[in-house]
Motif scaffolding. Structure first.
Motif, PDB file in Angstrom:
ATOM      1  N   THR A 294       0.770  -1.150  -0.073  1.00  0.00           N
ATOM      2  CA  THR A 294      -0.007  -0.015  -0.069  1.00  0.00           C
ATOM      3  C   THR A 294       0.983   1.280  -0.053  1.00  0.00           C
ATOM      4  OG1 THR A 294      -0.223   0.014   2.415  1.00  0.00           O
ATOM      5  CG2 THR A 294      -1.711  -1.323   1.091  1.00  0.00           C
ATOM      6  N   ASP A 295       0.393   2.331   0.218  1.00  0.00           N
ATOM      7  CA  ASP A 295       1.080   3.538   0.173  1.00  0.00           C
ATOM      8  C   ASP A 295       2.073   3.870   1.172  1.00  0.00           C
ATOM      9  OD1 ASP A 295       2.040   6.251   0.058  1.00  0.00           O
ATOM     10  OD2 ASP A 295      -0.033   7.020  -0.301  1.00  0.00           O
ATOM     11  N   ARG A 296       3.279   3.875   0.903  1.00  0.00           N
ATOM     12  CA  ARG A 296       4.146   3.875   1.986  1.00  0.00           C
ATOM     13  C   ARG A 296       4.430   5.207   2.774  1.00  0.00           C
ATOM     14  NH1 ARG A 296       7.742   4.187  -2.546  1.00  0.00           N
ATOM     15  NH2 ARG A 296       9.699   5.577  -2.399  1.00  0.00           N
ATOM     16  N   PHE A 297       3.731   6.074   2.022  1.00  0.00           N
ATOM     17  CA  PHE A 297       3.682   7.316   2.879  1.00  0.00           C
ATOM     18  C   PHE A 297       2.735   7.481   3.855  1.00  0.00           C
ATOM     19  CE2 PHE A 297       6.112   8.038  -0.890  1.00  0.00           C
ATOM     20  CZ  PHE A 297       7.325   8.456  -0.457  1.00  0.00           C
ATOM     21  N   LYS A 298       1.720   6.469   4.016  1.00  0.00           N
ATOM     22  CA  LYS A 298       0.813   6.627   5.040  1.00  0.00           C
ATOM     23  C   LYS A 298       1.041   5.232   5.894  1.00  0.00           C
ATOM     24  CE  LYS A 298      -2.677   8.170   1.841  1.00  0.00           C
ATOM     25  NZ  LYS A 298      -3.729   8.033   0.689  1.00  0.00           N
ATOM     26  N   GLU A 300       0.419   4.488   9.113  1.00  0.00           N
ATOM     27  CA  GLU A 300      -0.677   3.957   9.917  1.00  0.00           C
ATOM     28  C   GLU A 300      -1.390   2.786   9.309  1.00  0.00           C
ATOM     29  OE1 GLU A 300      -0.339   7.272   8.363  1.00  0.00           O
ATOM     30  OE2 GLU A 300      -2.318   7.103   7.596  1.00  0.00           O
ATOM     31  N   SER A 301      -1.645   2.862   7.812  1.00  0.00           N
ATOM     32  CA  SER A 301      -2.346   1.713   7.118  1.00  0.00           C
ATOM     33  C   SER A 301      -1.388   1.038   6.247  1.00  0.00           C
ATOM     34  CB  SER A 301      -3.635   2.597   6.285  1.00  0.00           C
ATOM     35  OG  SER A 301      -2.821   3.590   5.337  1.00  0.00           O
ATOM     36  N   PHE A 302      -0.128   1.111   6.503  1.00  0.00           N
ATOM     37  CA  PHE A 302       1.105   0.406   5.639  1.00  0.00           C
ATOM     38  C   PHE A 302       0.717  -1.191   5.839  1.00  0.00           C
ATOM     39  CE2 PHE A 302       5.319  -0.962   4.417  1.00  0.00           C
ATOM     40  CZ  PHE A 302       5.298  -0.681   2.928  1.00  0.00           C
ATOM     41  N   LYS A 340      -0.817   0.151  -3.799  1.00  0.00           N
ATOM     42  CA  LYS A 340      -0.318   1.297  -4.635  1.00  0.00           C
ATOM     43  C   LYS A 340       0.733   0.820  -5.649  1.00  0.00           C
ATOM     44  CE  LYS A 340       0.146   5.184  -4.808  1.00  0.00           C
ATOM     45  NZ  LYS A 340      -0.303   6.338  -5.935  1.00  0.00           N
TER      46      LYS A 340
END
Length: 422
Positions: A294-298, A300-302, A340
DNA sequence: TCTGGGGTCCTAGGACCC
DNA sequence: TCTGGGGTCCTAGGACCC
């Protein structure tokens, strides 16, 4: 003593764009990474504005508008073809040539007389420009590392005018002082930070630093680096690069995806590409690793996971690789994630002539090899992706596909996009 | 560090062997 | 089960490159 020349294309991707669009000369130009994410090539005008390599482009919107910067998506078909043309010209100057990257080659010019080296550099520069339109710079020295320092200064110094011979050690102190430590080959930002903390800010200080101290932090490469800076070659010219050890195909998605079926399409598409790469290199793979994230800049939800599968028989057969990759994918897929990026690595590569088959192999390897060869041939003649696998989904209905919103034409490699002279 | 993708090499540490 | 030394192989992670 060996003399290396490195020939380095100036702002290569930007220069490729300019060859086919000369109105861009003298104007600020940026070429972007996949998905139009960050700047991977900048014209000198853009460098002066302070936009750095790898800068995320969304943060530069204001600057782009203010200065009317011309922005392009990357066009690897064009750059790859231009790169081959440059190498072709270089190969007429020198048989001992190592293609180091898409925009750099090392030449062994030891046989050129010392008083003729700069002249040779100028001739190379002029000839490449004339035959390909690409501006290059040339740096010469007794080690690869010093030649990289030379070519960097060749670009910066108006006096050098694109060619600098740094073979004579009496110029070394000055040249190395002018080279910040982070611009030395093999010094990335982490080592640079470390070195600066210890008072080493330029290449001269690095060369004269305590070898054991550097070795402790940087390992044997640190030792080699210091030797190379002193003029003792540790890296020879590598004319025939050894075969690949890994093949990776991965992409960030144009839009995040959440369903297994979309991920399956993406992974099947990448598997097909990876298998093509294998066959191109006459290799087979024994191990396949699939990953999704998933988005590595998030943070919390990675979510990130991988699965590695061993293939019974080392293979370059597309359907087998797709099947293995999809098996792995299903094991790591998790619902309620916005993915992502996905991709696969192929490893334990070996030449396709050396495949060890197993007894009671259920696949007719000879027939499937013929099938793959026909498929590659058709795609080569009729265009990429003329024949694809159903599991890869239908073109035009792939929301995950990479975005290129500012792409120039494939001027040299596609008949329908040849430049038109009017 | 920093919002891409595709590579390589080196090192530390664990498993396992004698 | 521990004690010791010495070796190999494998993997993960870290660093770099363009």
């Amino acid at each position: 003593m060996t003399v290396f020349a490195i020939v380095d294309c100036n702002n290569f991707y930007v220069s490729c764009e300019r060859v086919f669009n000369p109105s861009l000369n003298g104007k600020p130009v940026i070429v972007l990474s996949n998905n139009d994410g960050c700047a991977v090539a900048r014209s000198n005008e853009v460098k002066k504005l302070g936009i750095s390599m790898g800068a995320p482009i969304f943060k530069q919107k204001a600057l782009i508008e203010k200065h009317g910067i011309h922005v392009f998506s990357s066009n690897y078909a064009l750059y790859g073809d231009m790169s081959r043309r440059v190498v072709h010209v270089l190969s007429e100057f020198c048989d001992d040539l190592e293609v180091y990257s898409i925009d750099e080659s090392f030449l062994d010019i030891s046989s050129t007389r010392a008083d003729q080296r700069t002249e040779l550099g100028r001739t190379i520069r002029a000839t490449v420009k004339k035959h390909t339109g690409i501006p290059v710079s040339v740096g010469m020295a007794h080690t690869k590392t010093l030649s990289k320092i030379a070519v960097r200064l060749a670009k910066k110094s108006p006096k050098a005018d694109g060619v600098l011979d740094l073979t004579d050690s009496k110029h070394h102190d000055k040249a190395l002082e002018l080279t910040p430590v982070e611009d030395v080959w093999a010094v990335g930002w982490r080592y640079a930070r470390f070195l600066k903390v210890h008072g080493i800010t330029n290449a001269r200080q690095l060369r004269d630093a305590d070898k054991n101290f550097i070795k402790k932090k940087m390992g044997v490469n640190g030792t080699r680096l210091i030797e190379e800076l002193k003029g003792v070659p540790c890296y020879p010219l590598d004319k025939n690069p050894s075969p690949k050890k890994n093949i990776t195909v991965s992409r960030s998605f144009g839009k995040p995806v959440s369903t297994l079926s979309e991920l399956r399409e993406a992974v099947a598409t990448y598997s097909t590409r990876a298998a093509e790469k294998l066959r191109n290199e006459h290799l087979t793979a024994g191990l396949i690793t699939v990953f999704i994230m998933t988005d590595r800049f998030k943070p919390e939800s990675f979510y990130y996971n991988t699965r590695t599968l061993r293939l019974d028989v080392s293979t370059s057969n597309s359907p087998e690789i797709i099947r293995a990759a999809l098996t792995g994918l299903e094991e790591i897929f998790r619902k309620d994630c916005l993915y992502k990026k996905a991709g696969l690595h192929l490893s334990e590569l070996s030449p396709d002539s050396m495949v060890q088959t197993v007894m009671f192999d259920s696949i007719d390897r000879e027939r499937s090899a013929q099938l793959m060869a026909s498929l590659d041939k058709i795609n080569a003649v009729m265009g990429k992706d003329t024949l694809t696998y159903a599991s890869a989904g239908l073109k035009g209905s792939r929301p995950w596909q990479v975005m290129f919103n500012h792409r120039s034409n494939a001027w040299t490699t596609r008949w329908d996009q040849l430049p038109i002279v009017t």
